[in-house]
Write a protein that holds these residues in place. Structure first.
Motif, PDB file in Angstrom:
ATOM      1  N   LEU A   1      -2.785   1.446   5.015  1.00 38.56           N
ATOM      2  CA  LEU A   1      -2.137   1.318   6.320  1.00 38.56           C
ATOM      3  C   LEU A   1      -2.402   2.554   7.175  1.00 38.56           C
ATOM      4  CD1 LEU A   1      -0.271  -0.548   7.990  1.00 38.56           C
ATOM      5  CD2 LEU A   1       1.656   0.810   7.136  1.00 38.56           C
ATOM      6  N   GLY A   2      -2.316   3.734   6.561  1.00 32.94           N
ATOM      7  CA  GLY A   2      -2.606   4.955   7.309  1.00 32.94           C
ATOM      8  C   GLY A   2      -4.048   5.024   7.760  1.00 32.94           C
ATOM      9  N   ALA A   3      -4.981   4.643   6.874  1.00 30.23           N
ATOM     10  CA  ALA A   3      -6.399   4.651   7.257  1.00 30.23           C
ATOM     11  C   ALA A   3      -6.674   3.629   8.347  1.00 30.23           C
ATOM     12  CB  ALA A   3      -7.261   4.366   6.027  1.00 30.23           C
ATOM     13  N   GLY A   4      -6.027   2.477   8.258  1.00 30.62           N
ATOM     14  CA  GLY A   4      -6.194   1.475   9.301  1.00 30.62           C
ATOM     15  C   GLY A   4      -5.640   1.947  10.629  1.00 30.62           C
ATOM     16  N   ALA A   5      -4.502   2.645  10.585  1.00 32.51           N
ATOM     17  CA  ALA A   5      -3.929   3.190  11.823  1.00 32.51           C
ATOM     18  C   ALA A   5      -4.884   4.190  12.462  1.00 32.51           C
ATOM     19  CB  ALA A   5      -2.577   3.848  11.523  1.00 32.51           C
ATOM     20  N   ALA A   6      -5.486   5.046  11.643  1.00 34.95           N
ATOM     21  CA  ALA A   6      -6.439   6.024  12.176  1.00 34.95           C
ATOM     22  C   ALA A   6      -7.666   5.340  12.763  1.00 34.95           C
ATOM     23  CB  ALA A   6      -6.857   6.992  11.066  1.00 34.95           C
ATOM     24  N   GLU A   7      -8.166   4.299  12.086  1.00 30.88           N
ATOM     25  CA  GLU A   7      -9.353   3.593  12.550  1.00 30.88           C
ATOM     26  C   GLU A   7      -9.075   2.874  13.875  1.00 30.88           C
ATOM     27  OE1 GLU A   7     -13.370   2.436  12.218  1.00 30.88           O
ATOM     28  OE2 GLU A   7     -12.169   3.905  11.099  1.00 30.88           O
TER      29      GLU A   7
END
Length: 603
Positions: A362-368
């Motif tokens: 979820l954090g990586a998706g938010a950054a992307e």
């Protein structure tokens, strides 16, 4: 230092500007970890605000008493029951000997959530602060935490809080940090299921980096409950129906597998937050799922090794849940004959191993997604929304899971009973009637809780340990795992002399005191069962007319512990304590050394 060329300076300026546009004002490199810790504390306060009131939180398996005596054998794995509360009860008793028990409970609950959120930030080094906070928020604020909290499984939540610290320690760029890993493993070992979870997660992260050392460390810190389980192997069989009774359950429109994949699906429908049953939850969970998929794709490109380390335990967790659904009868028969298999019966608690993967995704998706938004102001708004998305999806985790964790105080009658028993000079252990595992006292706002009498008094106390599980259609009684409780149940069912229990049979079973709780369902039957016993104390009725009545059983003797068992358990506790001590010292030295290195670089 040589001066950079103009082109280099221009490139550096452009890169700095792009970085500022991408991350400002949430640059974790600028703010360090301070804001992440502050956010972790804020999340914990939002959940545990009701703990500002006096008293104890009593809910299902979470039983906290003012005095948990250290001499009780079950704390150390030396009674007849399986060691499901080893070593957690011993830790609470030791802390309660120097700090008020109510404060210990608050430190444990609040500390676990703070460490869970702060630990999740260790999995996102170098990420922007919004991405880091999104990871931390989801890891601390999800259905798994809410449902296990209401169910009272605080030792499991301590182990859950330790998982990201364990992963980060084993995956550190400068090599595994074994001191921190040892302390984290010890935290997971607060419960048997947590110990297994810590072992699986640790092995996945330590593979190729010292897996054998990880296994050895896990054996040492888990020694108390492992050795106690071996000593009780003859009683370690599990009711064959338990796997079917503990099967994952659907939650609203999410269904069974939607609930599981979103870290819910617990077997006890009564602890499910109300918001999980609403249709907006389905939409919000789908949004989070899409963001997670985006993050998984990004992670597969940028850090595949880290992704695999998180995905393997997640796959194990899902396999356990699926097995409990697909082949419950086969697992039940296996658990009835093979000691230890019963630890897998509550499959959804192993979803703790899925949470790190989903939080990081979820954090990586938010950054992307934030990187793909061209306008900085819109990007920041999207970042804030993604940080708050887990909270919006599960709003009733706030304020003690919607008021389910309000503290309560024991009636004065309980303390009077404890003092009477301690000063009465009656030998033998205690039997509590009515003989049932759970109570719903009105002084606890009718919330179910494991009978507090099992821990309240100064000696071993026997209560029923069979569990009644309410299913969608009917209720299933899961047989207990304490042979002594089963024996006393048979004595009570003998129904001699018109329903009165035979005192001689109680004395031979080591029971010297019978406590009758007149506020519990079945109290009238219990009073008939003790007609042949001598009453030696009453606490006097409280404002509702309820009281505890105390009866003596002549000729009882406290059962003795086998000397070999005692020495074996002393050895198990010693090696676990020594491993934790050495690990703590190593972790402290490593933290000081890294701090000095950072300071020198800054100078």
């Amino acid at each position: 230092m040589t001066r950079a060329t103009g082109a280099t300076e221009a490139n550096e300026a452009n890169e700095a500007t792009e970085a500022d546009d991408d991350l400002s004002p949430f640059d974790i490199r600028r703010w360090g970890g301070l804001l992440a810790w502050q956010w972790a504390v804020l999340l914990a306060l939002a959940v545990y605000a009701p703990l500002g009131l006096t008293g104890y939180v009593l809910t299902y398996d979470m039983v906290w008493v003012p005095h948990l005596d250290l001499q009780r054998l079950e704390l150390w794995g030396l009674d007849t029951a399986l060691p499901r509360a080893v070593p957690s009860d011993a830790v609470v008793a030791a802390l309660g000997a120097v700090v008020p028990a109510a404060l210990v409970q608050r430190l444990v609950l609040v500390g676990a959530m703070v460490l869970a959120a702060a630990g999740a930030t260790r999995l996102t080094p170098g990420w922007s602060l919004p991405a880091t906070l999104t990871t931390a928020t989801f890891y601390a604020w999800n259905p798994f935490v809410a449902e296990r909290l209401v169910l009272g499984q605080w030792p499991l939540l301590i182990g859950y809080a330790a998982l990201p610290w364990l992963i980060a320690a084993l995956r550190a760029d400068d090599g595994p940090r074994w001191g921190t890993a040892t302390v984290a493993l010890a935290a997971t070992a607060m419960s048997p299921a947590g110990g297994l979870i810590g072992l699986v997660v640790g092995l996945s992260s330590a593979w190729g980096r010292g897996a054998f050392r990880l296994m050895l460390t896990a054996v040492l810190v888990n020694a108390p409950w492992v050795v106690a389980g071996v000593l009780h192997a003859s009683a370690a069989g599990t009711d064959p129906d338990s796997f079917r009774a503990f099967d994952a359950q659907p939650e609203g429109l999410l269904g069974r597998w939607g609930a599981v994949l979103s870290l819910g699906g617990i077997w006890n429908r009564d602890v499910v937050p109300d918001s999980r049953l609403l249709w907006p939850t389905l939409l919000l969970v789908l949004v989070m799922g899409v963001v997670m998929v985006v993050g998984l794709v990004a992670l597969s490109r940028e850090n595949r090794g880290f992704l695999i380390a998180l995905a393997v335990p997640a796959g194990v967790a899902l396999a356990v849940v699926v097995a409990g659904r697909v082949v419950p009868d086969q697992l039940g028969r296996l658990a009835a004959d093979v000691p230890g298999v019963g630890l897998l019966r509550d499959g959804t608690r192993y979803l703790a191993m899925l949470a790190p993967l989903e939080a990081v995704a979820l954090g990586a998706g938010a950054a992307e997604l934030a990187r793909r938004v061209p306008r900085p102001d819109v990007r920041q708004g999207v970042a804030v929304l993604l940080v708050l998305l887990p909270i919006v999806t599960l709003p009733d985790l706030a304020w003690g899971v919607g008021g389910r964790l309000d503290p309560t105080t024991y009636p004065p009658t309980w303390e009077r009973a404890r003092l009477t028993i301690a000063s009465g000079g009656v030998e033998g252990d205690i039997l509590v009637l009515p003989f049932s595992a759970y109570r719903q006292p009105d002084w606890n706002d009718d919330r179910p809780v494991l009978d507090p009498a099992g821990r309240y008094f100064d000696r071993a106390t026997v209560t029923e340990d069979a569990l009644v599980v309410a299913g969608p259609v009917d209720r299933t009684i899961i047989g207990g795992e304490d042979p002594r409780a089963a024996r006393l149940g048979r004595i009570l069912r003998a129904d001699t002399r018109g329903g009165a229990v035979d005192p001689k049979r109680l004395a031979r079973a080591g029971i010297g005191i019978v406590v009758v709780d007149t506020d519990a369902p079945g109290a009238k039957k219990a009073l008939r069962e003790v007609r042949r016993l001598d009453e030696f104390g009453r606490t006097g009725p409280d404002r509702r007319g309820a009281e505890l009545r105390l009866y003596a059983v002549d000729g009882a003797r406290t059962p003795q512990v086998d000397r070999l068992d005692r020495w074996v358990m002393i050895a198990a506790w010693s090696v676990a304590g020594l491993a934790l001590l050495v690990g703590s010292m190593s972790a402290g030295r490593g933290a000081v050394r890294r701090r000095r290195t950072v300071t020198r670089r800054q100078v």
